[in-house]
Design an enzyme around this catalytic site. Structure first.
Site, PDB file in Angstrom:
ATOM      1  N   CYS A 125      56.929  44.178  51.594  1.00  0.00           N
ATOM      2  CA  CYS A 125      56.104  44.448  52.778  1.00  0.00           C
ATOM      3  C   CYS A 125      56.563  43.674  54.014  1.00  0.00           C
ATOM      4  CB  CYS A 125      54.641  44.156  52.497  1.00  0.00           C
ATOM      5  SG  CYS A 125      53.989  45.150  51.149  1.00  0.00           S
ATOM      6  N   HIS A 266      50.892  43.175  59.145  1.00  0.00           N
ATOM      7  CA  HIS A 266      51.083  44.073  58.004  1.00  0.00           C
ATOM      8  C   HIS A 266      49.754  44.677  57.584  1.00  0.00           C
ATOM      9  CE1 HIS A 266      52.143  45.806  54.282  1.00  0.00           C
ATOM     10  NE2 HIS A 266      51.624  44.853  53.527  1.00  0.00           N
ATOM     11  N   ASN A 296      48.373  50.984  52.680  1.00  0.00           N
ATOM     12  CA  ASN A 296      49.461  50.008  52.755  1.00  0.00           C
ATOM     13  C   ASN A 296      50.776  50.758  52.497  1.00  0.00           C
ATOM     14  OD1 ASN A 296      51.372  48.036  52.283  1.00  0.00           O
ATOM     15  ND2 ASN A 296      50.014  46.723  51.087  1.00  0.00           N
TER      16      ASN A 296
HETATM   17  O1  UT7 Z   1      51.329  44.442  50.607  1.00  0.00           O
HETATM   18  C1  UT7 Z   1      51.586  43.133  50.126  1.00  0.00           C
HETATM   19  C2  UT7 Z   1      50.417  42.331  50.357  1.00  0.00           C
HETATM   20  N1  UT7 Z   1      49.319  42.866  49.567  1.00  0.00           N
HETATM   21  C3  UT7 Z   1      48.125  42.494  49.853  1.00  0.00           C
HETATM   22  O2  UT7 Z   1      47.951  41.779  50.802  1.00  0.00           O
HETATM   23  C4  UT7 Z   1      47.016  42.875  48.920  1.00  0.00           C
HETATM   24  C5  UT7 Z   1      46.087  41.705  48.833  1.00  0.00           C
HETATM   25  N2  UT7 Z   1      44.999  41.879  47.863  1.00  0.00           N
HETATM   26  C6  UT7 Z   1      43.924  42.624  48.137  1.00  0.00           C
HETATM   27  O3  UT7 Z   1      43.854  43.291  49.158  1.00  0.00           O
HETATM   28  C7  UT7 Z   1      42.780  42.543  47.179  1.00  0.00           C
HETATM   29  O4  UT7 Z   1      43.128  41.633  46.141  1.00  0.00           O
HETATM   30  C8  UT7 Z   1      42.393  43.886  46.548  1.00  0.00           C
HETATM   31  C9  UT7 Z   1      41.719  44.771  47.571  1.00  0.00           C
HETATM   32  C10 UT7 Z   1      43.615  44.553  45.973  1.00  0.00           C
HETATM   33  C11 UT7 Z   1      41.392  43.641  45.432  1.00  0.00           C
HETATM   34  O5  UT7 Z   1      40.310  42.840  45.900  1.00  0.00           O
HETATM   35  P1  UT7 Z   1      39.817  41.581  45.041  1.00  0.00           P
HETATM   36  O6  UT7 Z   1      38.702  40.928  45.751  1.00  0.00           O
HETATM   37  O7  UT7 Z   1      41.006  40.728  44.767  1.00  0.00           O
HETATM   38  O8  UT7 Z   1      39.253  42.271  43.767  1.00  0.00           O
HETATM   39  P2  UT7 Z   1      39.661  42.109  42.243  1.00  0.00           P
HETATM   40  O9  UT7 Z   1      41.020  42.652  41.948  1.00  0.00           O
HETATM   41  O10 UT7 Z   1      39.398  40.701  41.780  1.00  0.00           O
HETATM   42  O11 UT7 Z   1      38.605  43.029  41.572  1.00  0.00           O
HETATM   43  C12 UT7 Z   1      37.191  42.788  41.718  1.00  0.00           C
HETATM   44  C13 UT7 Z   1      36.481  43.794  40.833  1.00  0.00           C
HETATM   45  C14 UT7 Z   1      37.019  43.787  39.403  1.00  0.00           C
HETATM   46  O12 UT7 Z   1      35.951  44.092  38.541  1.00  0.00           O
HETATM   47  P3  UT7 Z   1      35.251  42.933  37.696  1.00  0.00           P
HETATM   48  O13 UT7 Z   1      36.318  42.323  36.848  1.00  0.00           O
HETATM   49  O14 UT7 Z   1      34.687  41.977  38.719  1.00  0.00           O
HETATM   50  O15 UT7 Z   1      34.205  43.660  36.935  1.00  0.00           O
HETATM   51  C15 UT7 Z   1      37.983  44.945  39.400  1.00  0.00           C
HETATM   52  O16 UT7 Z   1      38.178  45.487  38.129  1.00  0.00           O
HETATM   53  O17 UT7 Z   1      36.697  45.100  41.335  1.00  0.00           O
HETATM   54  C16 UT7 Z   1      37.284  45.923  40.327  1.00  0.00           C
HETATM   55  N3  UT7 Z   1      38.183  46.866  40.942  1.00  0.00           N
HETATM   56  C17 UT7 Z   1      37.775  48.042  41.389  1.00  0.00           C
HETATM   57  N4  UT7 Z   1      36.586  48.633  41.404  1.00  0.00           N
HETATM   58  C18 UT7 Z   1      36.496  49.852  41.950  1.00  0.00           C
HETATM   59  C19 UT7 Z   1      39.506  46.715  41.172  1.00  0.00           C
HETATM   60  N5  UT7 Z   1      39.979  47.818  41.776  1.00  0.00           N
HETATM   61  C20 UT7 Z   1      38.934  48.651  41.925  1.00  0.00           C
HETATM   62  C21 UT7 Z   1      38.791  49.940  42.474  1.00  0.00           C
HETATM   63  N6  UT7 Z   1      37.571  50.496  42.474  1.00  0.00           N
HETATM   64  N7  UT7 Z   1      39.823  50.608  43.008  1.00  0.00           N
END
Ligand code: UT7
Length: 352
Positions: A125, A266, A296
């Site tokens: 990225c 980004h 993204n």
């Molecule tokens: O491009 C390179 C740079 N990339 C980035 O900057 C990405 C940075 N990361 C992010 O933007 C975030 O980490 C995400 C948006 C990808 C995810 O957010 P998060 O706060 O880190 O959530 P998480 O992965 O810890 O997931 C929280 C909850 C989980 O459920 P439990 O374990 O709390 O029950 C996930 O399983 O949300 C769940 N989850 C979803 N739920 C509905 C993960 N993906 C989804 C989804 N829909 N698509």
């Protein structure tokens, strides 16, 4: 639109800088909404909007790969600049058409650029910012007078369509700029900052397909062809790296935060954009927001956002670009919008 070549020659200017002469962008026509993804995955429009700010993204069709996106964005940037030739093509991508060879030579051939040097830059990225900094150095060192810098990625080729953690985030697309040489009074790229931290390489990767998989005794390295991301840690590292890199580049350009007209960060997550803008003391309304429409798009993210914002950017205004991605790698660029060519009315960037 045809424009005259810039009126400088090698060695004829005292302060040679790289300026953006044209911008172009291309996204494939297939739009995939959050609602459509919610029919296939255990997710919802509400979750995706709340957690990322993304509303839709675009996917390649079966007949389209990274070189196709890159070539179209490159053609549009050259048409916008009014030029038929460049001295070099730098393509930022981490989804090349083939693992070997590089994709940039194919892109140069597709555009009809002859035998110019063409190569790929892989910084995920952060790739476009790396490529832009490199193009800047190439021009300043007089190795070339004009460079086509493209960021293009087809993440649908590496993302597992059944993985809700990544499939909702990424989209396909390409953006490009024509960099030309000009006298320092014209502004242009004033400062760059690049960095990496390979101790975090595991945060973003595709395990299979590389030399490591072939030399590893771990069979899962072979089995998993899909992109993996430790989202939470990437989020924290992205905020930190983009904030610190931006501060260094602001210092390099001798700009105070309140003089930045457009923050083009980004486009990974709206929450990241807001935190970075707040950390830098740059008003959120100066942060270009494009991820809601395209998700993204990795290396394409910054040039796509730039092309999207271009009609609203005025001559001489200050742009701060900053990106973070796998590697991990990050970078920032401070530039003023070119005043030797009018960039108003970017009508050929397509429907982005
Ligand atoms: O491009 C390179 C740079 N990339 C980035 O900057 C990405 C940075 N990361 C992010 O933007 C975030 O980490 C995400 C948006 C990808 C995810 O957010 P998060 O706060 O880190 O959530 P998480 O992965 O810890 O997931 C929280 C909850 C989980 O459920 P439990 O374990 O709390 O029950 C996930 O399983 O949300 C769940 N989850 C979803 N739920 C509905 C993960 N993906 C989804 C989804 N829909 N698509």
């Amino acid at each position: 639109m045809q424009r005259d070549a810039p009126s400088f020659g090698r060695g004829s200017v005292t302060c040679r800088v790289a300026v953006i002469e044209g911008v172009g962008a291309y996204i494939p026509p297939t739009i995939v909404t959050n609602a459509q993804l919610s029919e296939q995955l255990d997710t919802s429009d509400e979750w995706i909007r709340r957690m990322t700010g993304i509303q839709s993204r675009n996917h390649n069709g079966v007949d389209s790969a990274t070189s196709d996106l890159a070539a179209e964005a490159g053609r549009r940037a050259m048409a916008h600049a009014g030029v038929q030739a460049v001295d070099m093509v730098i393509l930022a991508t981490s989804t090349p058409d083939f693992r070997c060879p590089a994709t940039a030579p194919s892109v140069a051939a597709m555009i009809g650029l002859g035998t110019v040097p063409a190569f790929d830059v892989a910084a995920v990225c952060a790739g476009f910012v790396y490529a832009l900094a490199l193009g800047n150095s190439v021009i300043r060192s007089q190795m070339a007078d004009r460079v086509l810098v493209i960021g293009a990625d087809s993440f649908t080729s590496i993302v597992d369509p059944n993985d809700r953690k990544t499939a909702v985030i990424f989209g396909d697309g390409a953006g490009a700029v024509v960099l030309g040489a000009a006298d320092g009074n014209c502004g242009g790229i004033l400062a760059t900052d690049l960095g990496s931290d390979g101790s975090f390489a595991h945060l973003i990767r595709v395990p299979a397909g590389g030399a490591r998989a072939f030399s590893s005794s771990d069979p899962t390295m072979f089995d998993n062809p899909y992109f993996e991301m430790e989202g939470k840690q990437v989020f924290a590292e992205a905020v930190k790296a983009m904030t610190e890199s931006s501060k260094r580049v602001l210092k390099g350009a001798e700009w105070s935060n309140d003089t930045v007209d457009h923050l083009i960060a980004h486009q990974a997550n709206l929450r990241i954009l807001n935190i970075v803008a707040d950390n830098l003391g740059i008003s959120r309304d100066r942060a270009v927001l494009h991820l809601d429409k395209v998700g993204n798009t990795s290396a394409a993210s910054i040039p796509l956002a730039m092309a999207y914002a271009a009609p609203r950017i005025q001559q001489g205004q200050r742009l701060l670009l900053t990106a973070f991605g796998g590697g991990t790698a990050w970078g920032s660029v401070a530039l003023t919008w070119s005043n030797n060519y009018a960039l108003e009315g970017v009508s050929n960037v397509g429907d982005i």
